[in-house]
Design a protein around this motif. Structure first.
Motif, short mmCIF file in Angstrom:
data_model
loop_
_atom_site.label_atom_id
_atom_site.label_comp_id
_atom_site.label_asym_id
_atom_site.label_seq_id
_atom_site.Cartn_x
_atom_site.Cartn_y
_atom_site.Cartn_z
N GLY A 198 -123.74 14.24 25.31
CA GLY A 198 -122.80 13.70 26.29
C GLY A 198 -123.42 12.95 27.44
N VAL A 199 -124.73 12.71 27.40
CA VAL A 199 -125.39 11.96 28.47
C VAL A 199 -125.30 10.47 28.14
N THR A 200 -125.05 9.65 29.17
CA THR A 200 -125.04 8.21 28.97
C THR A 200 -126.48 7.70 29.08
N VAL A 201 -126.97 7.01 28.06
CA VAL A 201 -128.32 6.44 28.11
C VAL A 201 -128.20 4.92 28.01
N ARG A 202 -128.73 4.24 29.01
CA ARG A 202 -128.66 2.77 29.06
C ARG A 202 -130.03 2.25 29.47
N ASP A 203 -130.61 1.35 28.67
CA ASP A 203 -131.94 0.82 28.96
C ASP A 203 -132.95 1.95 29.20
N GLN A 204 -132.89 2.95 28.35
CA GLN A 204 -133.80 4.12 28.38
C GLN A 204 -133.55 5.04 29.58
N ILE A 205 -132.57 4.73 30.41
CA ILE A 205 -132.31 5.58 31.58
C ILE A 205 -131.10 6.46 31.30
N ALA A 206 -131.29 7.76 31.56
CA ALA A 206 -130.22 8.73 31.31
C ALA A 206 -129.43 8.99 32.58
N TYR A 207 -128.09 8.91 32.44
CA TYR A 207 -127.19 9.18 33.56
C TYR A 207 -126.41 10.45 33.21
N PHE A 208 -126.55 11.46 34.07
CA PHE A 208 -125.99 12.79 33.76
C PHE A 208 -124.72 13.05 34.56
N ASP A 209 -123.67 13.43 33.88
CA ASP A 209 -122.48 13.90 34.56
C ASP A 209 -122.80 15.22 35.27
N PRO A 210 -122.32 15.39 36.52
CA PRO A 210 -122.66 16.61 37.28
C PRO A 210 -122.29 17.91 36.55
N ASP A 211 -121.09 17.97 36.00
CA ASP A 211 -120.70 19.22 35.32
C ASP A 211 -121.58 19.47 34.11
N LEU A 212 -121.88 18.39 33.41
CA LEU A 212 -122.68 18.51 32.19
C LEU A 212 -124.08 19.06 32.53
N ILE A 213 -124.69 18.49 33.56
CA ILE A 213 -126.06 18.94 33.85
C ILE A 213 -126.07 20.38 34.30
#
Lengths: 504, 504
Positions: free
Chosen positions: B74-89
């Motif tokens: 469920g993590v968004t990965v764009r151009d090798q960079i991971a963006y984590f939703d607060p609840d998810l992390i």
């Protein structure tokens, strides 16, 4: 040098303040206090101390006048031992102020003692000095002057101290005059009075009166003087004589047992703190009987001994624990607290001296200590003042200043824009945020070499003591005395000359 | 030596345990924690870290498999960079255990990591070594063996560490095998695995399986391995490769940014802690996506730089503050915390090295740290492992053990009878109370000389580094390897021989 050139030089100095003589600022404790004892344990130590005071007693030796003062205030004195009723002692301890301000010749250097303020004062008492070239030798008045000058130049020492070294080349009966004069002449920071006898205390008060005026020093003390209990459970006539003089003159006193656990108290921290607490409270109550409201500092000097050979040991875990406990007792009585210091048994400024010094300071920094004597220069169990050790210790005092500044939680400190702007694996060396802060961001300890091994070798592969050697000599070379009113200096010299004639 | 003599010598050893190899005991934190931040400030740092994780992101570089694992969870990965939703992390961070036990070859040396327990591990990573006679030189496998032997013999190190030095005389592709084998052969304490690549991590796991059994190490980890974020905001493929292997094998990881503030993060403590916190949480969440419940340690390695020349600086007040702040964040997430160490920039075991080391340790001791890597031997910003520094640091670790024992408030500790019995001005040296306790009363740091100046001169006027030189050599002379099952040793050697053939 002509008068004009002197004048222009002085103006230059005040306009471009060197970092060495920047205005001193006392650190203010902002962090929570690390309390090793819970409130019940504090109460237990309090009650056991009252038991010592009531049933076991504290000797007030060879001073009938002191004993009469105690008796007149309701204390039972039998065979020179004073037995204090618990309510009585707490009544008198309660009269001492929670904090006070000590006068300095330069009013900008007045020090607050108590509350959340911290005062660092230099080493006190060594009959020897040490430096790398000449090794260990007897201290002289010239050494005394040198250390006063070094303390004056450190922005991290708030106090000029007292017997910064023992000037062994001056006659015993008169050297207290030379010491007090040196503090006044070569520094403009607050200082301590002599405690070698009641008469010497009188001389200290007279000189403070010449400097500040007799009335002014009754409003605000000009002297803080070190009164040691000669533990266990004893104040001697020398200390009692000084206490009476200073209390009458409303000068501040640091009432402090000097205890090596295992010799002057039981080996355990609990018993040591009970005994020291009883001794300190007895001394403080005595000062308040003479002059209620007279400023005092609740003191604690405790170290351990090596039980194999009897040598004192410093920075030990047992001493750290006892210090933290004593700090809690001082706060329980709402009194300014003195303890800590850069203590070591080492003979030289080596790794041992540094390990022990910082370990000894650890609980003092955590425990909201108000007055730290021996904060710079101590070597060899206090027998030696080290020139290199002095300037090395001052680096650490600077680091404590920065540490105690607290945590900056402003938006500027969070620097979210900067975190956003630097890409993964990039660096923050040239960001606008770094450029705004790089000059003040980090405390820079100039004696602590952070160069690469190659640079360090090119600069001569010096150890920190060798760098400190160069630094203290540079400080002594560049020292200039703070201007002293000529009339005051004349009056002080006249007083000293007269007293020296009388005392010799 | 005949088999019989060897046998009788071994029995003698187990019957009279030398103080050097006494069973290790981890200190348990009993004192209150010194918290520099109030709960609101902790919440603020938490929220700003979540903002970094959600909006600014953490790079998971050059590892499509790692990126796929993130995406699948469920993590968004764009151009090798991971963006984590607060609840998810927070969901994944919440899966990591609050504490765990690491296996040691000798079960008596199993270490508890987390809770109130403290683990000291030796220096990690130096490519150079230093001793007084030979100076600074490249580290070899023989040095690696020596430091493992020194760590094994210290009762104050609970862990054998990992890359205790870099054995530069062994080929890079295979030296990890020699290191893991040395920890197993020359010590029976817990140790760390290789993180130089996923394949080397596999080899570490295989060797742990040979030693303990494949099932056993899934129940309880046999390895704790050091995963560094390459800050700012980045995990590289080398680390990701190791993380995947260790997480699958349920081996513990120390997830730790390595930050020099001013270079890899903004200069301010607040921003540094926010960034490091985000990096650590990202790494921990990644391990829990692979294997929920896999043991991890929340790590923090932070120092400052000298902004005049870019050199790293250690034991600075700014680093002390950041450490205490990170410790609060780890507790906020209920995770074991790693930080601290006997850090210094000094090239030699001089006063600077000791001042900086103890200053760096101050907040770690106050902040209920669970795992302290680099607790002995560090010199020159971690480029050098010092032989003398190692044994000197161990003295201080012994002192911390005693300090952390807590305050004894038993009737025996209050010793009221002893206080009563000794007259004013008498001494406690021979009292029954002192006799009962003098052997154990005080921690004795044998390298810290407490003798008189005269005795010290008679013994050669040695500084503490010179005494440490004699001590480490004595320890290496008297070292005897803990017995290792012959079958296990054979199997390990066979495995290594095969892998060396494959890797060369």
């Amino acid at each position: 040098m002509t008068r004009e050139r002197r004048h222009s030089r002085r103006r230059e100095e005040t306009e471009t303040i060197s970092p060495e003589v920047a205005k001193i600022t006392q650190p203010i404790h902002k962090y929570p206090i690390l309390e090793l004892l819970n409130p019940e344990a504090v109460q237990t130590i309090h009650e056991k101390s009252l038991e010592v005071l009531r049933d076991i007693g504290i000797a007030f030796l060879d001073d009938p006048e002191a004993q009469a003062i105690l008796t007149a205030h309701g204390v039972t004195v039998r065979d020179q031992i004073a037995y204090f009723d618990p309510d009585l002692i707490m009544e008198y301890v309660g009269k001492a102020p929670a904090q006070f301000t000590q006068l300095a010749r330069n009013p900008a250097n007045n020090v607050q003692i108590g509350g959340n303020a911290l005062t660092f004062a230099p080493v006190y008492g060594p009959p020897f000095v040490h430096d790398l070239e000449r090794g260990r030798r007897e201290a002289t008045l010239a050494d005394f002057h040198n250390f006063v000058k070094l303390a004056y130049q450190s922005p991290y020492l708030h106090h000029s101290g007292g017997t910064i070294v023992e000037p062994t080349d001056e006659p015993v009966p008169t050297r207290h005059l030379d010491m007090v004069f040196a503090h006044i002449k070569y520094s403009d920071k607050a200082f301590m009075g002599s405690v070698t006898s009641g008469l010497n205390a009188e001389d200290s008060v007279r000189m403070a009166e010449i400097l500040f005026g007799a009335e002014k020093i009754r409003e605000m003390p000009a002297l803080v003087s070190l009164i040691n209990a000669s533990s266990p459970r004893r104040f001697d006539d020398r200390m009692l004589g000084s206490m009476k003089v200073y209390a009458h003159a409303r000068q501040a006193m640091l009432i402090s047992p000097f205890v090596l656990s295992g010799a002057m108290s039981p080996v355990t921290a609990a018993a040591t703190v009970v005994q020291m607490n009883a001794e300190t409270l007895a001394g403080i109550a005595f000062t308040q009987m003479i002059n209620p409201g007279c400023p005092v500092i609740y003191g604690s000097f405790q170290a351990t001994i090596d039980l194999q050979n009897g040598s004192p040991t410093f920075g030990t875990p047992e001493a750290q624990i006892a210090l933290a406990m004593s700090a809690q007792m001082a706060r329980f009585y709402n009194l300014p607290f003195r303890s800590g210091g850069m203590f070591t048994s080492s003979k030289i400024p080596d790794a041992q001296s540094a390990y022990e010094s910082v370990l000894a300071m650890l609980p003092a920094i955590n425990s909201r200590t108000n007055f730290i004597l021996h904060a710079a220069g101590w070597l060899e169990g206090g027998l030696v003042a080290g020139y290199e050790k002095f300037v090395l210790d001052c680096e650490v005092l600077g680091m404590y200043h920065k540490y105690l500044e607290g945590v900056d939680l402003s938006d500027e400190a969070f620097a979210m824009d900067s975190i956003r702007e630097v890409p993964p694996g990039g660096h923050h060396l040239g960001t606008p945020h770094t450029m705004r802060h790089f000059r003040t961001a980090f405390y820079r300890a100039e004696l602590f070499d952070a160069n690469s091994a190659e640079q360090w070798r090119e600069m001569g592969s010096l150890d920190s003591a060798q760098r400190a050697n160069a630094k203290y000599k540079k400080l002594l070379r560049q020292y200039e005395a703070p201007a002293l009113d000529e009339g005051v200096e004349e009056a002080l010299k006249d007083f000293m000359a007269r007293r020296k004639r009388e005392l010799r």
